[in-house]
Scaffold this active site. Structure first.
Site, PDB file in Angstrom:
ATOM      1  CB  VAL A 135      48.757  56.263  41.093  1.00  0.00           C
ATOM      2  CG1 VAL A 135      49.113  55.873  42.808  1.00  0.00           C
ATOM      3  CG2 VAL A 135      49.361  57.551  40.724  1.00  0.00           C
ATOM      4  CB  ALA A 136      45.966  51.752  40.247  1.00  0.00           C
ATOM      5  CB  ILE A 187      53.222  52.316  39.988  1.00  0.00           C
ATOM      6  CG1 ILE A 187      53.366  53.529  38.807  1.00  0.00           C
ATOM      7  CG2 ILE A 187      54.631  52.290  40.704  1.00  0.00           C
ATOM      8  CD1 ILE A 187      53.305  54.852  39.283  1.00  0.00           C
ATOM      9  CG  ASP A 242      95.241  35.695  46.381  1.00  0.00           C
ATOM     10  OD1 ASP A 242      96.325  35.980  45.759  1.00  0.00           O
ATOM     11  OD2 ASP A 242      95.431  35.558  47.314  1.00  0.00           O
ATOM     12  CG  ASN A 258      46.638  48.497  44.833  1.00  0.00           C
ATOM     13  OD1 ASN A 258      47.023  48.000  43.836  1.00  0.00           O
ATOM     14  ND2 ASN A 258      46.773  49.444  45.479  1.00  0.00           N
TER      15      ASN A 258
END
Length: 953
Positions: A337-338, A340, A384, A772
């Site tokens: 989890v850390a 990610i 165009d 983190n």
């Protein structure tokens, strides 16, 4: 008795209650309706009789009007009766586009969570809650909500294109019913109705014309043709009505009446019209995923795979070492989890949003965030012609007088800005009689008016008025009194007027004529030459024919002009060449884009001569280039078209369906396609393309809603800036991914090694949380706002199939991670010599990792250029973020209350200097790698320049 009659009638009704009177009146009304039904035996029974069919415009154009009326069971003069209209409407529906109810907004919002990366983050948030890591859970949830909400808003705003189509249908029209001309709602029309058209009307449905007086219809929004189409009533042979522009007896829904008046029978309403075909194609077409979305999906899957792999490996090793399986599962899930990067979606969103804001300053509105980055890997632009590469303002550029003088005309559009130049001299007024006679004829034989630089009338006539304005002769239009008029028709291909001068009304009338050279020359017997009127010889006719052919081959529309006492005794005055000129700056933008590896293709509804001439002027077409028509595209299958489409520079006589086919073929070949346009005929292609670009000033609402990006000032050069922005944004996202993954892997490896090898934990829980925050916080976010490298436009578009995690990037991530892990473990080992963990040990290790983070962020600012080359302070937000992080770290070390929370103690100046010297190694190694890569590129450049890349389409 007479006086008593009204009273007696009133007395009669007084005897009965009001409900009885209502019943009596209702009975009379029903009886009247039954009589009408009996009178009109054409009314079919809904159960027993066949309903009136809908004719296609192609079929209706081939049939005589009488046969069309017979098939539709219609009365051309008296129209339908109301009962018949009601019955037909019950079968055919309203004359409008049925925009089906979409799924509820909450379902659309929920669908945003299907993204693999979002699902991975959701799983992480749930696990964090279960493990009581509420800080992580909250930060991840906030990240998810921000990203999902932004994506939802962008998608919701982009889904308006189908609704906008209805705006091109007029709300009201003139319709004949039961012999009376009615002003009715356009949505009420049914097949078989008779509709009347006049100047300024927008055609309410597809009509088969049966009366037309000097009718000219602007179909540019549907077909791309610049010149209004002259309409007739005669049947059209099947061999000549293949494309919409050639069906001259049909008035199409949504087109605009520029001149004349007409009557027509409705053959197609709503989705059964040609406009409806565009609507159905748009309804069926889904916007493709952008390359960035594909890359993010792939990255999410890769991170999921690696995360589960880490969980499995750590659990297996722990089990083999005899550790508690539940404890190992808890540790491994926490680490996964850390690892990610929950900050990645936010950084991507913020980076794209800032890119959108920068594009607004460059006069471009981006409706979908990922589109900005998609432009960075665009390698084909299908443009165009009308209104995009050109101004959609017909302009006289060349004059050829009957005595052989050639004049060039400068200036563009319906305004007086420009000059007429003959042999280097500017001509004004009546200074040059040969030129002024041509201008006079074009101005007097003209129904157009220009007010405030806005044209009211036909574009070709507007070009002649603008020419007169440049010479100061536009007042001539009011100097003559028109006595008679011979209106233009597609059969005769000329217009003439008979006039007298206001100040010389006693003198003979004079005729002025303009039109196709082949027709005008038939009425001429003489020509002007140096002030004399000479007999027109075959030699002179051949000379004029040759000049006309040269102008035509240059893509000019050629008009001949003449004047004289009678139509059969006219004096030939000369020729003018008219063109819809290229926009300013387009040629330079085209040159730059082609040089950077972007292929540009023109797709237009115009003729081959006009399309090729404009393409040649812009540098899109050379002698070796190919051009393909819409009919040729129809004759090819998908495989054949996919093979030939990369080699073609110009597609002419192309319909919306052809544009779709071209784009799909290019996408099948692996190209990332941008489509530019301004008309309804471009809307489907804009939606199908990877990037749809609409013109802001000349573009229709439908076109703007279908597009991903709108050029506010219609400047094609803005696309070049957008491509530059897209490449820069992708580089910034890669920089962030490199920084965050290298830091995440380092933290993951550090803790994993300590856990698996039974070492004491080098970092406590609060310190890991702080790291983190830094990984996903300001330093990381600031990498997304790095200024765009100006050299990026010269780089070729990237291959959209390439993952963000290229081999080169993975190598750099691993090198940085290894340096961070080794350096941090070295500090931890150095401090742990006494075999006792103290606050100083964890403080040194903790500060070492944070400083490594800062230097790693510094080296991640560019993948190719040195930190000193891009400038240490060029990204001010990065400087503030790093400074703030360092200040925060110092507070954690030296501020007593925080020392207790993070279990740290004060370090000496020598400790900090030692850590700075050690942690700078990650930046020094990264700079050495960049230097080696640049040296290798210089060696390989001569070799690579001779080889072709995937970009050459």
């Amino acid at each position: 008795m007479d006086n008593l009659l009204p009273q007696s009638r009133f007395s009669y009704f007084k005897k009965y209650p009001i409900h009885a009177i209502r019943k009596y009146l209702s009975m009379l009304r029903n009886q009247k309706e039954e009589e009408q039904v009996a009178r009109f035996q054409k009314i079919p029974n809904a159960e027993n009789e066949t309903m009136i069919p809908v004719l296609t415009s192609k079929k209706a154009s081939e049939l005589p009007v009488s046969e069309v009326a017979s098939i539709l069971q219609a009365d051309l003069q008296n129209g339908l009766n109301k009962c018949e209209v009601s019955h037909r409407r019950a079968f055919h529906g309203w004359n409008e586009f049925d925009i089906s109810e979409d799924e509820p907004l909450w379902k659309k919002y929920i669908s945003q969570f299907k993204n693999p990366l979002i699902m991975l983050l959701l799983a992480s948030a749930v696990i964090s809650v279960l493990m009581h890591q509420f800080d992580d859970a909250v930060s991840i949830t906030v990240a998810i909500l921000i990203v999902v909400t932004v994506a939802f808003v962008q998608e919701y705003r982009s889904e308006k294109s189908l609704e906008e189509l209805s705006k091109l249908m007029p709300p009201e029209c003139h319709c004949v019913r039961e012999g009376k001309l009615e002003h009715t709602l356009a949505r009420d029309l049914v097949p078989g109705d008779t509709v009347c058209l006049s100047v300024g009307d927008r055609v309410p449905a597809d009509l088969r014309l049966f009366e037309a007086v000097d009718l000219s219809v602007d179909e540019s929004s549907l077909t791309g043709e610049t010149t209004p189409c002259s309409k007739v009533t005669a049947p059209q042979p099947a061999a000549t009505n293949g494309d919409l522009a050639s069906r001259s007896n049909i008035a199409f829904m949504g087109t605009l009446v520029r001149c004349g008046k007409a009557k027509g029978i409705v053959i197609g309403t709503g989705e059964n019209s040609e406009f409806g075909e565009v609507f159905k194609m748009m309804q069926a077409e889904e916007a493709p995923k952008t390359p960035l979305q594909k890359s993010m999906d792939l990255l999410g899957k890769q991170l999921s795979f690696y995360s589960f792999g880490i969980i499995g490996i750590i659990m297996l090793v722990g089990w083999l070492l005899g550790k508690d399986i539940l404890e190992m599962f808890t540790i491994s899930v926490s680490l996964a989890v850390a690892a990610i990067p929950e900050g990645l979606p936010i950084v991507v969103t913020v980076t794209l949003a800032l890119g959108v804001m920068r594009m607004v300053k460059k006069r471009a509105i981006v409706k979908k965030l990922p589109i900005v980055e998609t432009l960075g890997c665009c390698n084909v632009i299908c443009s165009d012609k009308t209104g995009t590469l050109t101004k959609n303002e017909m302009t006289v550029t060349h004059i050829f007088t009957s005595d052989g003088l050639r004049a060039e005309v400068t200036g563009v559009g319906y305004n007086p800005f420009g000059e007429v130049i003959v042999d280097g001299d500017v001509v004004h007024g009546f200074y040059n009689p040969s030129v002024s006679r041509i201008v006079e004829a074009g101005c007097v034989c003209n129904d157009a008016v220009i007010r405030n630089n806005t044209l009211m009338g036909k574009p070709t006539e507007g070009a002649l008025i603008a020419l007169a304005m440049k010479m100061g002769l536009d007042g001539l239009q009011q100097d003559y009194i028109r006595k008679a008029e011979y209106p233009f028709s597609s059969e005769q291909k000329w217009m003439a007027v008979k006039c007298v001068h206001r100040t010389q009304q006693d003198r003979p009338e004079i005729c002025f004529m303009k039109g196709a050279y082949e027709q005008v020359i038939k009425y001429c017997t003489t020509y002007h030459s140096k002030g004399q009127t000479l007999t027109l010889t075959q030699q002179q006719r051949d000379l004029y024919q040759q000049e006309k052919a040269q102008m035509g081959s240059a893509g000019l529309r050629v008009l001949a002009l003449a004047s004289g006492p009678e139509l059969g005794q006219l004096t030939f005055l000369g020729l003018v060449g008219i063109i819809d000129p290229p926009r300013t700056g387009v040629k330079e933008a085209v040159t730059t884009l082609i040089a950077s590896g972007v292929s540009i293709k023109m797709i237009t509804g115009d003729s081959q001569e006009t399309a090729v001439a404009i393409a040649s002027r812009l540098g899109l077409y050379s002698k070796t280039s190919q051009s393909v028509s819409g009919e040729e595209i129809d004759a090819m299958d998908v495989q054949q078209l996919s093979q030939i489409v990369p080699k073609v520079a110009v597609f002419y006589r192309a319909s919306p369906r052809h544009k779709m086919k071209i784009i799909k073929s290019l996408q099948k070949n692996g190209s990332v396609v941008a489509m530019t346009g301004d008309g309804v005929n471009d809307a489907v292609a804009l939606k199908a393309a990877d990037i749809g670009v609409a013109m802001g000033q000349t573009g229709t609402d439908v076109c703007k809603e279908a597009a991903d990006m709108i050029l506010v000032d219609d400047d094609f050069q803005t696309i070049m800036s957008a491509i530059e922005e897209g490449k820069g944004i992708y580089n910034n996202i890669k920089n962030f991914v490199r920084f965050q993954l290298s830091t995440s892997i380092a933290a993951l490896t550090l803790i994993s090694l300590a856990t698996l090898m039974n070492f004491p934990n080098p970092l406590n829980a609060m310190q890991i949380l702080w790291i983190n925050i830094i990984m996903d916080g300001p330093p990381a976010q600031s990498l997304g706002v790095e200024p765009v490298d100006k050299d990026v436009i010269r780089k070729p578009p990237r291959n959209w199939k390439d993952s963000i995690l290229t081999k080169n990037l993975i190598l750099k991530i691993l090198v940085s991670s290894i340096i961070i892990v080794c350096g941090t473990l070295f500090v931890f080992w150095r401090e742990l010599r006494d075999n006792v963990i103290t606050p100083r040990d964890t403080t040194m290790t903790f500060t070492c990792f944070v400083f490594f983070d800062m230097f790693n962020a510094l080296s991640s600012r560019s993948q190719t250029k040195s930190v000193f080359e891009i400038g240490l302070c060029s990204n001010k937000m990065f400087c503030y973020a790093v400074l703030g992080s360092i200040m925060g770290q110092l507070l954690v070390i030296y501020f007593p209350p925080l020392q207790k929370v993070f279990q740290t103690e004060s370090l000496s100046i020598l400790d900090l200097l030692f850590l700075l010297g050690l942690t700078s190694s990650v930046c020094i190694v990264a700079e050495i790698i960049k230097k080696v890569e640049r040296s290798r590129e210089k060696i390989q450049k001569p070799v690579s320049s001779t080889s072709s890349s995937f970009l050459e389409v």
